[in-house]
Enzyme design. Structure first.
Site, PDB file in Angstrom:
ATOM      1  N   GLU A  16       0.802  -1.319  -0.065  1.00  0.00           N
ATOM      2  CA  GLU A  16      -0.064  -0.048   0.083  1.00  0.00           C
ATOM      3  C   GLU A  16       0.762   1.397  -0.020  1.00  0.00           C
ATOM      4  O   GLU A  16       0.542   2.224   0.996  1.00  0.00           O
ATOM      5  CB  GLU A  16      -1.077   0.058   1.054  1.00  0.00           C
ATOM      6  CG  GLU A  16      -1.885  -1.268   1.017  1.00  0.00           C
ATOM      7  CD  GLU A  16      -2.956  -1.567   2.135  1.00  0.00           C
ATOM      8  OE1 GLU A  16      -2.729  -0.883   3.406  1.00  0.00           O
ATOM      9  OE2 GLU A  16      -3.353  -2.510   2.215  1.00  0.00           O
ATOM     10  N   ASN A  35       2.289  -4.373  -3.359  1.00  0.00           N
ATOM     11  CA  ASN A  35       1.048  -4.811  -3.333  1.00  0.00           C
ATOM     12  C   ASN A  35       0.003  -3.650  -2.795  1.00  0.00           C
ATOM     13  O   ASN A  35       0.534  -2.961  -2.110  1.00  0.00           O
ATOM     14  CB  ASN A  35       1.056  -6.045  -2.152  1.00  0.00           C
ATOM     15  CG  ASN A  35      -0.384  -6.631  -1.847  1.00  0.00           C
ATOM     16  OD1 ASN A  35      -0.900  -7.202  -2.848  1.00  0.00           O
ATOM     17  ND2 ASN A  35      -1.050  -6.792  -0.811  1.00  0.00           N
ATOM     18  N   HIS A  53      -9.877  -6.301  -3.298  1.00  0.00           N
ATOM     19  CA  HIS A  53     -11.040  -6.146  -2.529  1.00  0.00           C
ATOM     20  C   HIS A  53     -12.015  -5.379  -3.150  1.00  0.00           C
ATOM     21  O   HIS A  53     -12.047  -4.341  -3.009  1.00  0.00           O
ATOM     22  CB  HIS A  53     -10.692  -5.535  -1.071  1.00  0.00           C
ATOM     23  CG  HIS A  53      -9.509  -6.297  -0.256  1.00  0.00           C
ATOM     24  ND1 HIS A  53      -9.758  -7.320   0.266  1.00  0.00           N
ATOM     25  CD2 HIS A  53      -8.301  -6.092   0.148  1.00  0.00           C
ATOM     26  CE1 HIS A  53      -8.568  -7.825   0.877  1.00  0.00           C
ATOM     27  NE2 HIS A  53      -7.882  -6.975   0.818  1.00  0.00           N
ATOM     28  N   GLU A  91      -5.649 -10.493  -2.567  1.00  0.00           N
ATOM     29  CA  GLU A  91      -6.564 -10.578  -1.526  1.00  0.00           C
ATOM     30  C   GLU A  91      -7.952 -10.573  -1.772  1.00  0.00           C
ATOM     31  O   GLU A  91      -8.846 -10.032  -1.448  1.00  0.00           O
ATOM     32  CB  GLU A  91      -6.116  -9.250  -0.709  1.00  0.00           C
ATOM     33  CG  GLU A  91      -4.598  -9.355  -0.292  1.00  0.00           C
ATOM     34  CD  GLU A  91      -4.306  -8.088   0.850  1.00  0.00           C
ATOM     35  OE1 GLU A  91      -5.235  -7.255   1.248  1.00  0.00           O
ATOM     36  OE2 GLU A  91      -3.192  -7.866   0.811  1.00  0.00           O
ATOM     37  N   ASP A 120     -11.728 -10.522  -2.396  1.00  0.00           N
ATOM     38  CA  ASP A 120     -13.146 -10.795  -1.652  1.00  0.00           C
ATOM     39  C   ASP A 120     -14.026  -9.940  -2.466  1.00  0.00           C
ATOM     40  O   ASP A 120     -13.736  -8.927  -3.046  1.00  0.00           O
ATOM     41  CB  ASP A 120     -12.923 -10.909  -0.230  1.00  0.00           C
ATOM     42  CG  ASP A 120     -12.197  -9.682   0.316  1.00  0.00           C
ATOM     43  OD1 ASP A 120     -12.266  -8.553  -0.089  1.00  0.00           O
ATOM     44  OD2 ASP A 120     -11.820  -9.432   1.565  1.00  0.00           O
TER      45      ASP A 120
HETATM   46  O1  G3I Z   1     -11.474 -11.022  15.365  1.00  0.00           O
HETATM   47  C1  G3I Z   1     -11.745  -9.813  16.369  1.00  0.00           C
HETATM   48  C2  G3I Z   1     -12.962 -10.156  17.054  1.00  0.00           C
HETATM   49  O2  G3I Z   1     -12.906 -11.020  17.990  1.00  0.00           O
HETATM   50  C3  G3I Z   1     -13.263  -8.474  17.717  1.00  0.00           C
HETATM   51  O3  G3I Z   1     -14.241  -8.692  18.263  1.00  0.00           O
HETATM   52  C4  G3I Z   1     -12.860  -7.500  16.947  1.00  0.00           C
HETATM   53  C5  G3I Z   1     -12.795  -6.089  17.789  1.00  0.00           C
HETATM   54  O4  G3I Z   1     -12.350  -5.097  17.265  1.00  0.00           O
HETATM   55  O5  G3I Z   1     -11.575  -7.570  16.453  1.00  0.00           O
HETATM   56  C6  G3I Z   1     -11.282  -8.805  15.554  1.00  0.00           C
HETATM   57  O6  G3I Z   1     -10.082  -8.706  14.767  1.00  0.00           O
HETATM   58  C7  G3I Z   1      -9.836  -7.871  14.333  1.00  0.00           C
HETATM   59  C8  G3I Z   1      -9.477  -8.473  12.837  1.00  0.00           C
HETATM   60  O7  G3I Z   1      -8.951  -7.699  12.042  1.00  0.00           O
HETATM   61  C9  G3I Z   1     -10.827  -9.322  12.274  1.00  0.00           C
HETATM   62  O8  G3I Z   1     -10.733  -9.645  10.850  1.00  0.00           O
HETATM   63  C10 G3I Z   1      -8.511  -6.891  14.605  1.00  0.00           C
HETATM   64  O9  G3I Z   1      -8.990  -6.172  15.579  1.00  0.00           O
HETATM   65  C11 G3I Z   1      -8.078  -6.258  13.410  1.00  0.00           C
HETATM   66  O10 G3I Z   1      -6.838  -5.580  13.725  1.00  0.00           O
HETATM   67  C12 G3I Z   1      -7.853  -7.062  12.367  1.00  0.00           C
HETATM   68  O11 G3I Z   1      -7.532  -6.355  10.944  1.00  0.00           O
HETATM   69  C13 G3I Z   1      -6.543  -7.024   9.954  1.00  0.00           C
HETATM   70  C14 G3I Z   1      -6.067  -5.768   9.189  1.00  0.00           C
HETATM   71  O12 G3I Z   1      -5.472  -6.298   8.085  1.00  0.00           O
HETATM   72  C15 G3I Z   1      -5.283  -4.893  10.050  1.00  0.00           C
HETATM   73  O13 G3I Z   1      -5.138  -3.798   9.339  1.00  0.00           O
HETATM   74  C16 G3I Z   1      -7.180  -7.890   9.440  1.00  0.00           C
HETATM   75  O14 G3I Z   1      -7.561  -9.080  10.077  1.00  0.00           O
HETATM   76  C17 G3I Z   1      -6.779  -8.226   8.102  1.00  0.00           C
HETATM   77  O15 G3I Z   1      -7.456  -9.080   7.202  1.00  0.00           O
HETATM   78  C18 G3I Z   1      -6.231  -7.197   7.440  1.00  0.00           C
HETATM   79  O16 G3I Z   1      -5.624  -7.281   6.002  1.00  0.00           O
HETATM   80  C19 G3I Z   1      -5.270  -6.388   5.226  1.00  0.00           C
HETATM   81  C20 G3I Z   1      -4.152  -6.675   4.651  1.00  0.00           C
HETATM   82  O17 G3I Z   1      -3.200  -6.802   5.506  1.00  0.00           O
HETATM   83  C21 G3I Z   1      -3.558  -5.617   3.534  1.00  0.00           C
HETATM   84  N1  G3I Z   1      -4.381  -5.242   2.786  1.00  0.00           N
HETATM   85  C22 G3I Z   1      -5.914  -4.830   3.069  1.00  0.00           C
HETATM   86  C23 G3I Z   1      -6.455  -6.082   4.123  1.00  0.00           C
HETATM   87  C24 G3I Z   1      -7.670  -5.692   4.614  1.00  0.00           C
HETATM   88  O18 G3I Z   1      -7.604  -4.581   5.172  1.00  0.00           O
END
Ligand code: G3I
Length: 431
Positions: free
Chosen positions: A244, A285, A321, A350, A352
């Site tokens: 990004e 990416n 996305h 990625e 979806d």
């Molecule tokens: O699973 C918990 C849940 O139990 C809780 O209730 C909730 C409350 O905030 O949080 C949930 O977890 C979150 C999770 O995403 C859910 O998928 C985390 O807080 C959060 O930090 C996490 O974010 C991740 C994100 O990157 C961080 O920026 C995502 O998992 C992940 O899919 C996402 O991936 C990014 C790629 O790295 C880069 N491209 C975009 C992509 C989507 O944003």
């Protein structure tokens, strides 16, 4: 034969390999839309007499299911690999037929057998199919782990290789979570797409609030990359070195790296990654670059500059996305092709497609069509290396946490049941 749906083979080609197998690529298309779902069987059989016993046997018929989307039936691209006893002097004169049979409803199999032509080894390719996975879920949910381990060629750690997980203290590395995924992938004969080394998010406070000088930040960045890439040298085959880099305003994004090091931060990251693993493919990416736009042009300019400077970059990851119908095959190809002209690979990293939840049947059918656009653009582009979905089940997807009222973005639903989008990617998945 009952009227209703017509079917046939197109784009048939037999792809010559020299290692005891032949890959036969073809596309099955249906026209007319009498029903919502059509199943039929396909098999591949030799037709050239000179083939003799070299081609061991016709393949066992396999079932193919078409699900009608908003634009009718999406053609299904298949590649079938058949074993052969040896390579023979008749190479170059061999033909195979793809035979369709046993339709579930009144399918008229017009032109039902396509005869291929031999083309050379270099064209033996198919995009790898991958999914982002979570280490804790792999450990806790056997059904999830079974799909992750058996259907995909490639796994991407969704969060486990990010900086805050891997280097929570300066010089203090924690590889437990990424190791779990890498070990899982190796156990299942899969490769790993490493994600990610230089990003503006998920960085630990010691890094973002450290007040480091430019030389210190260069040292921190290069040490991180040397340590992480070096650990997985030979196992992680591709890295999102930079994630990004371009902001939504189409300028280079302001981040700890670009403000603390400067415009050469990305060059430094790529060079460090190449040193740490000379054989890994190194990608940049980004998201919202799947169609012509100011942002996609800005990324292209950044990448073209790197190539011109001799920076060791191998490819561009298109996160993809998306929302329903928001990508087109020509739009994606226009992007893929200009990176091919630079000598670079591309990948859908990625994928979806989010929809309002609870999802309607119509939206899930339209979602499948959007998946098909991505799939077909990648299959058609010689430089498209892989298609990775961001997760694979709606039970574990980032979408509901980031987009209120949206979700259901992935090929398997929350109960690990397949959705129409699954049928689109199924031809490319491991069986
Ligand atoms: O699973 C918990 C849940 O139990 C809780 O209730 C909730 C409350 O905030 O949080 C949930 O977890 C979150 C999770 O995403 C859910 O998928 C985390 O807080 C959060 O930090 C996490 O974010 C991740 C994100 O990157 C961080 O920026 C995502 O998992 C992940 O899919 C996402 O991936 C990014 C790629 O790295 C880069 N491209 C975009 C992509 C989507 O944003």
């Amino acid at each position: 034969m009952a009227a209703g749906v017509h079917g046939g083979i197109s784009d048939g080609s037999v792809v010559e390999g020299n290692s005891g197998r032949r890959a036969i690529a073809f596309t099955v298309a249906l026209s007319e839309r009498a029903t919502s779902t059509v199943s039929l069987d396909y098999a591949v059989t030799p037709t050239s007499a000179s083939r003799g016993s070299d081609f061991l046997a016709p393949t066992t018929p396999r079932r193919l299911t078409f699900v009608k989307g908003a634009n009718g039936f999406t053609p299904v691209a298949k590649m079938v690999t058949v074993p052969v006893a040896s390579d023979t002097a008749s190479e170059g004169n061999e033909t195979f037929a793809v035979v369709l049979s046993n339709p579930s409803v009144g399918v008229l199999l017009a032109d039902a057998a396509g005869i291929g032509t031999i083309i050379d080894d270099e064209t033996v390719r198919r995009p790898l199919m991958g999914a982002a996975v979570r280490s804790t879920t792999l450990a806790q949910e056997p059904g999830y782990a079974d799909i992750a381990g058996t259907r995909f060629d490639l796994l991407t750690p969704e969060n486990e290789m990010k900086w805050d997980v891997v280097e929570p203290q300066r010089g203090g590395f924690d590889f437990r979570a990424p190791d779990a995924i890498v070990t899982f992938a190796v156990t299942h004969g899969q490769t790993v797409h490493g994600h990610t080394l230089a990003w503006h998010q998920q960085n630990p406070a010691w890094l973002t609030a450290g007040g480091f000088t430019r030389p210190e930040l260069i040292d921190i960045l290069t040490n991180h990359i040397a340590t992480v890439v070096g650990r997985y040298r030979g196992t992680v085959s591709v890295w999102d070195v930079v994630n990004e880099a371009i902001g939504d305003d189409a300028s280079v994004r302001s981040s700890i790296w670009t403000t603390g090091i400067g415009t050469d931060a990305f060059d430094i990251a790529f060079r460090a990654a190449r040193t740490a693993d000379p054989n890994a493919k190194l990608y940049i990416n980004d998201y919202n670059i799947e169609a012509p736009s100011r942002k996609s042009d800005a990324l292209y300019a950044l990448v073209a500059g790197m190539v011109a400077r001799g920076v060791p970059i191998d490819g561009v990851g298109f996160q993809t996305h998306r929302t329903l119908g928001s990508i087109s095959a020509p739009g994606l190809r226009s992007q893929f092709d200009r990176y091919a002209a630079l000598g670079l690979d591309v990948a859908i990293t990625e994928l979806d497609v989010r929809v309002p939840v609870p999802a309607s049947a119509a939206d899930l059918a339209a979602q499948a069509d959007t998946y098909a656009v991505a799939r077909d653009a990648c299959i058609a582009a010689p430089n498209c290396a892989s298609i990775t979905t961001w997760g694979f089940t709606d039970k574990h997807s980032w979408i509901p946490y980031f987009f209120t009222g949206l979700g259901a973005a992935l090929p398997w639903d929350s109960n690990l049941q397949t959705k129409p989008a699954y049928d689109v990617i199924a031809p490319l998945l491991r069986n």
